[in-house]
Design a protein around this motif. Structure first.
Motif, mmCIF file in Angstrom:
data_model
loop_
_atom_site.group_PDB
_atom_site.id
_atom_site.type_symbol
_atom_site.label_atom_id
_atom_site.label_comp_id
_atom_site.label_asym_id
_atom_site.label_seq_id
_atom_site.Cartn_x
_atom_site.Cartn_y
_atom_site.Cartn_z
ATOM 1 N N PRO A 1 0.927 -1.158 0.179
ATOM 2 C CA PRO A 1 0.036 -0.158 0.072
ATOM 3 C C PRO A 1 1.033 1.250 -0.095
ATOM 4 O O PRO A 1 1.889 1.254 0.358
ATOM 5 N N ASN A 2 0.362 2.220 -0.577
ATOM 6 C CA ASN A 2 1.044 3.626 -0.713
ATOM 7 C C ASN A 2 0.877 4.219 0.616
ATOM 8 O O ASN A 2 -0.100 4.564 1.043
ATOM 9 N N ARG A 3 2.075 4.676 1.138
ATOM 10 C CA ARG A 3 2.175 5.233 2.269
ATOM 11 C C ARG A 3 2.563 6.677 2.556
ATOM 12 O O ARG A 3 3.372 7.220 1.869
ATOM 13 N N CYS A 4 1.898 7.638 3.360
ATOM 14 C CA CYS A 4 2.253 8.933 3.477
ATOM 15 C C CYS A 4 3.858 9.235 4.010
ATOM 16 O O CYS A 4 4.252 8.200 4.736
ATOM 17 N N LEU A 5 4.442 10.069 3.171
ATOM 18 C CA LEU A 5 5.944 9.950 3.444
ATOM 19 C C LEU A 5 6.198 10.467 4.955
ATOM 20 O O LEU A 5 7.342 10.067 5.499
#
Ligand code: ZN
Length: 217
Positions: free
Chosen positions: A9-13
């Motif tokens: 899943p794409n995660r907040c940096l």
């Protein structure tokens, strides 16, 4: 949701919360970014810093660069983390906040890496950024206008090398006359790099220089 997003899943940096595919940071972290709100055509702290070094038309930065902040992580991931597409995202943030008045640039260019450095990194972190700005503003972007001649950083040079460094660090690769060039870089710190490039553009013909950076110290 595509399988790949379930697995990775794409995660907040910044806070690592799961976010949708195209985003870089979550809304909460975005709201905490310290945008400069510079206006094109109005003097600001970056214009003043540049004016100490070279004659500049307009200068603006998207964000303030703060240590350990989301702005630093975004720029760091863009430069060293292979996340070149963050450049397109920042270009969209900028184009939404900048309106050219009666002194628009007619050519965009990016500060080049030395060819050896670019091979090591695999990309120049400014290219996607510059290309997206070019697309949004309908102003041509020429990444090959400026060439970096010296591999080492200016600060690493000694003695005679250092005295001539601003003369030799960069060169303009093609005839350039009566243009208003918007010079693009990632972070403005001392301004030495910007100044070295700007003087080459100014010396090569009757040109004007404006400056755009993602972040300033
Ligand atoms: Zn976040």
């Amino acid at each position: 949701m595509p399988v790949i997003e379930l697995l990775f899943p794409n995660r907040c940096l910044e806070c690592t919360k799961v976010i949708s595919g195209g985003a870089a940071i979550c809304q909460n972290c975005f709201d905490q970014l310290h945008f400069t709100h510079h206006r094109y055509g109005q003097s600001n702290e970056l214009t003043e810093k540049c004016r100490l070094l070279f004659p500049v038309e307009e200068a603006f930065a998207l964000m303030h660069f703060e240590k350990e902040s989301a702005s630093q992580k975004i720029v760091h991931q863009l430069k060293y983390g292979g996340r070149e597409k963050l450049g397109a995202l920042m270009a969209q943030w900028i184009s939404a906040s900048i309106e050219f008045g009666n002194n628009p640039p007619d050519l965009l260019t990016t500060v080049p890496l030395h060819p050896r450095k670019q091979r090591q990194r695999g990309y120049n972190q400014l290219h996607v950024f510059g290309d997206e700005l070019s697309r949004l503003w309908q102003i041509p972007c020429d990444h090959a206008l400026i060439k970096r001649n010296i591999y080492k950083k200016a600060q690493a040079l000694k003695g005679r090398e250092q005295r001539n460094v601003n003369e030799e660090l960069f060169s303009v690769t093609k005839p350039l006359q009566h243009r208003h060039v918007l010079l693009i870089d990632d972070v403005f710190t001392t301004g030495n790099t910007m100044s070295a490039v700007a003087w080459q553009i100014l010396k090569s013909g009757n040109n004007k220089v404006s400056v755009l950076v993602m972040a300033m110290d």
